[in-house]
Design a protein around this motif. Structure first.
Motif, mmCIF file in Angstrom:
data_model
loop_
_atom_site.group_PDB
_atom_site.id
_atom_site.type_symbol
_atom_site.label_atom_id
_atom_site.label_comp_id
_atom_site.label_asym_id
_atom_site.label_seq_id
_atom_site.Cartn_x
_atom_site.Cartn_y
_atom_site.Cartn_z
ATOM 1 N N VAL A 15 0.815 -1.227 0.000
ATOM 2 C CA VAL A 15 0.000 0.000 0.000
ATOM 3 C C VAL A 15 0.845 1.272 0.000
ATOM 4 C CG1 VAL A 15 -1.830 -1.201 1.248
ATOM 5 C CG2 VAL A 15 -0.229 0.243 2.524
ATOM 6 N N LYS A 16 2.174 1.114 0.053
ATOM 7 C CA LYS A 16 3.019 2.325 0.143
ATOM 8 C C LYS A 16 2.854 3.225 -1.087
ATOM 9 C CE LYS A 16 6.022 0.685 -2.893
ATOM 10 N NZ LYS A 16 6.895 1.193 -3.914
ATOM 11 N N THR A 17 2.345 2.691 -2.186
ATOM 12 C CA THR A 17 2.162 3.527 -3.382
ATOM 13 C C THR A 17 0.959 4.445 -3.245
ATOM 14 O OG1 THR A 17 3.101 1.793 -4.762
ATOM 15 C CG2 THR A 17 1.812 3.496 -5.893
ATOM 16 N N HIS A 18 -0.191 3.860 -2.837
ATOM 17 C CA HIS A 18 -1.418 4.676 -2.857
ATOM 18 C C HIS A 18 -1.792 5.222 -1.484
ATOM 19 C CE1 HIS A 18 -3.593 1.267 -1.152
ATOM 20 N NE2 HIS A 18 -3.117 0.487 -2.112
ATOM 21 N N ARG A 45 20.619 -6.355 -2.102
ATOM 22 C CA ARG A 45 21.629 -5.788 -1.204
ATOM 23 C C ARG A 45 21.044 -4.652 -0.359
ATOM 24 N NH1 ARG A 45 25.082 -9.184 -0.449
ATOM 25 N NH2 ARG A 45 26.850 -7.800 -0.086
ATOM 26 N N ARG A 46 19.879 -4.893 0.219
ATOM 27 C CA ARG A 46 19.254 -3.883 1.086
ATOM 28 C C ARG A 46 19.085 -4.509 2.464
ATOM 29 N NH1 ARG A 46 13.564 -1.106 -0.587
ATOM 30 N NH2 ARG A 46 12.716 -3.088 0.129
ATOM 31 N N VAL A 47 18.103 -5.347 2.652
ATOM 32 C CA VAL A 47 18.026 -6.162 3.859
ATOM 33 C C VAL A 47 17.941 -7.615 3.397
ATOM 34 C CG1 VAL A 47 16.936 -4.431 5.348
ATOM 35 C CG2 VAL A 47 15.514 -5.941 3.957
ATOM 36 N N GLY A 51 8.230 -10.179 -5.297
ATOM 37 C CA GLY A 51 7.534 -9.425 -6.326
ATOM 38 C C GLY A 51 7.629 -7.932 -6.190
ATOM 39 N N ALA A 52 7.658 -7.288 -7.325
ATOM 40 C CA ALA A 52 7.711 -5.834 -7.462
ATOM 41 C C ALA A 52 7.186 -5.534 -8.861
ATOM 42 C CB ALA A 52 9.147 -5.353 -7.318
ATOM 43 N N THR A 53 6.706 -4.334 -9.070
ATOM 44 C CA THR A 53 6.053 -4.018 -10.343
ATOM 45 C C THR A 53 6.933 -4.267 -11.575
ATOM 46 O OG1 THR A 53 4.547 -2.496 -9.262
ATOM 47 C CG2 THR A 53 4.898 -2.164 -11.623
ATOM 48 N N PRO A 54 8.226 -3.901 -11.562
ATOM 49 C CA PRO A 54 8.999 -4.095 -12.798
ATOM 50 C C PRO A 54 9.024 -5.544 -13.295
ATOM 51 C CG PRO A 54 10.167 -2.617 -11.331
ATOM 52 C CD PRO A 54 8.992 -3.158 -10.555
ATOM 53 N N ILE A 55 8.956 -6.545 -12.378
ATOM 54 C CA ILE A 55 8.934 -7.937 -12.872
ATOM 55 C C ILE A 55 7.589 -8.604 -12.569
ATOM 56 C CG2 ILE A 55 11.410 -8.354 -12.832
ATOM 57 C CD1 ILE A 55 10.751 -10.065 -10.223
ATOM 58 N N PRO A 103 3.201 -6.438 -5.347
ATOM 59 C CA PRO A 103 3.444 -5.240 -6.161
ATOM 60 C C PRO A 103 2.752 -4.014 -5.560
ATOM 61 C CG PRO A 103 1.748 -6.581 -7.169
ATOM 62 C CD PRO A 103 2.249 -7.355 -5.980
ATOM 63 N N GLY A 104 3.342 -2.857 -5.759
ATOM 64 C CA GLY A 104 2.767 -1.618 -5.236
ATOM 65 C C GLY A 104 2.472 -0.620 -6.343
ATOM 66 N N THR A 105 3.518 -0.293 -7.120
ATOM 67 C CA THR A 105 3.435 0.795 -8.101
ATOM 68 C C THR A 105 2.412 0.534 -9.213
ATOM 69 O OG1 THR A 105 5.759 1.218 -7.630
ATOM 70 C CG2 THR A 105 4.882 2.235 -9.606
HETATM 71 C C1 LIG Z 1 9.507 -4.827 0.546
HETATM 72 C C2 LIG Z 1 8.788 -4.336 -0.669
HETATM 73 N N1 LIG Z 1 7.884 -5.120 -1.250
HETATM 74 C C3 LIG Z 1 7.193 -4.718 -2.343
HETATM 75 C C4 LIG Z 1 7.414 -3.477 -2.908
HETATM 76 C C5 LIG Z 1 6.620 -3.051 -4.126
HETATM 77 O O1 LIG Z 1 7.437 -2.737 -5.219
HETATM 78 P P1 LIG Z 1 6.833 -1.980 -6.485
HETATM 79 O O2 LIG Z 1 6.392 -0.664 -6.029
HETATM 80 O O3 LIG Z 1 7.936 -1.947 -7.479
HETATM 81 O O4 LIG Z 1 5.702 -2.783 -6.973
HETATM 82 C C6 LIG Z 1 8.370 -2.637 -2.335
HETATM 83 C C7 LIG Z 1 8.670 -1.320 -2.910
HETATM 84 O O5 LIG Z 1 9.428 -0.531 -2.464
HETATM 85 C C8 LIG Z 1 9.079 -3.069 -1.183
HETATM 86 O O6 LIG Z 1 9.990 -2.294 -0.581
#
Ligand SMILES: Cc1ncc(COP(=O)(O)O)c(C=O)c1O
Length: 362
Positions: free
Chosen positions: A42-45, A139-141, A212-216, A231-233
């Motif tokens: 939900v960090k996107t919206h 290479r973050r956590v 998972g993340a939006t780019p893939i 995915p968020g974005t």
């Molecule tokens: C831990 C984690 N999961 C999922 C996501 C969602 O990635 P995206 O916004 O590319 O879909 C993020 C984005 O920063 C993230 O930090």
């Protein structure tokens, strides 16, 4: 409420409701086809309106980055995961005050974080689920070895107040301009297997493997073992997502509405949206300025002050006038949403609705 876009005060955030609906449907359908559990980030919206729609379309629960996001979203679902290690004691205590109905899970990567979490869970008499995060190349956590993962899984399994729920990873590094990620995806699969195989052999088969993340987003089913995606974005998309090949510019739902306030200097126009509205994140290619016009993508925001954006007109025959209204597609939509209190939902030039971005801030 103003009825037409040009009646809104600028700068304002505007989301195209049809494109938003398409983006939400597309991800829900992709996950259903591939048998993946969707737990959108939900960090996107940061808004209950979009989260409620994600849940209505089948999301199993939500992923959050902050306790405030968890609190806001706890009114919508009883299945929340904090995808950030809650090491700070106040933060951990705050999580324990979420409604009892919430099945709370947190992702972490250290014994220190686990011990602190277990102490606070015991003090609060609350059971907390644990994902252990592994580093698959970001290479973050994330733990670095299968042995560390096994130790954390065993520690969580042994604690009366913790529940070992699975493995998490964030493949934000698997991205390339244009989207040719095939070899990177294969490498991601190998890295994940390097953790999962010894884990299963050690008797700790995870219920969930969350990535998972939006780019893939559209290829994550090719990575063996993944059961859940975050995915968020994808809800809004942005110029970065388009440059990485995960959407077209036409799939970008969110724009910053701005007004041309000066054309005094030849070759440029100035709008009332600067870095405090558009953020200051470069594109992955490090070209193309800080945003581009929705209907004239060749016109980019080439320079910014806090409240001024300079439109570069050198590649366009457009002759803007003071008072014209423009819509800017931002480079990174998550930052931009975080800078505003409200979003206006529009179809074409008609503003139909507006909602608060309730989970912004701390
Ligand atoms: C831990 C984690 N999961 C999922 C996501 C969602 O990635 P995206 O916004 O590319 O879909 C993020 C984005 O920063 C993230 O930090």
């Amino acid at each position: 409420m103003p009825t037409f876009l040009h009646e809104l005060e600028t700068p304002s955030l505007v989301v195209d409701l049809d494109i938003l609906a398409q983006n939400l449907d597309r991800m829900a359908a992709y996950c259903a086809v591939h048998g993946l559990q969707l737990r959108p980030h939900v960090k996107t919206h940061k808004s209950t309106r979009v989260a409620a729609e994600q849940l209505r379309l089948g999301a199993a629960g939500l992923s959050c980055a902050t306790p405030h996001e968890m609190e806001v979203m706890s009114g919508l679902t009883d299945d929340l995961v904090l995808m950030h290690p809650p090491v700070n004691r106040r933060k951990t205590i705050r999580l324990m005050t979420l409604p009892d109905s919430v099945r709370l899970t947190v992702s972490l990567d250290s014994l220190e974080a686990m011990d602190r979490l277990a102490d606070t869970a015991r003090d609060s008499e609350r059971v907390v689920g644990v994902y252990v995060e592994v580093d698959t190349g970001m290479r973050r956590v994330g733990v670095q070895t299968p042995l560390e993962l096994l130790a954390l899984a065993a520690r969580a399994s042994d604690d009366d107040w913790l529940r070992w729920r699975g493995v998490a990873f964030y493949p934000g590094n698997v991205r390339s301009i244009g989207g040719s990620t095939g070899p990177m995806l294969a490498e991601l699969g190998d890295r994940l297997a390097h953790f999962l195989e010894p884990l299963e052999a050690g008797g700790f088969k995870p219920q969930v493997v969350s990535g998972g993340a939006t780019p893939i987003a559209w290829r994550i089913h090719e990575v063996p073992g993944v059961t859940e995606v975050r995915p968020g974005t994808y809800v809004y998309n942005d110029r970065t997502t388009a440059e990485l090949g995960a959407c077209e510019l036409e799939d970008c739902a969110l724009t910053v509405l701005a007004t041309v306030v000066s054309t005094a200097i030849p070759g440029q126009a100035v709008i009332d949206a600067g870095s405090k509205s558009l953020g200051r994140e470069p594109l992955p290619s490090d070209t193309g300025g800080w945003g581009a016009l929705l209907d004239r993508p060749e016109v980019t925001v080439s320079r910014m002050s806090e409240e001024h954006g300079i439109l570069d007109l050198s590649s366009s025959d457009w002759k803007p006038k003071v008072g014209d209204t423009v819509r800017i597609i931002p480079n990174h939509v998550c930052y931009v949403v975080h800078l505003f209190d409200q979003i206006h939902g529009a179809r074409g030039t008609v503003v139909e609705t507006r909602w608060d971005i309730e989970a912004r801030g701390r």
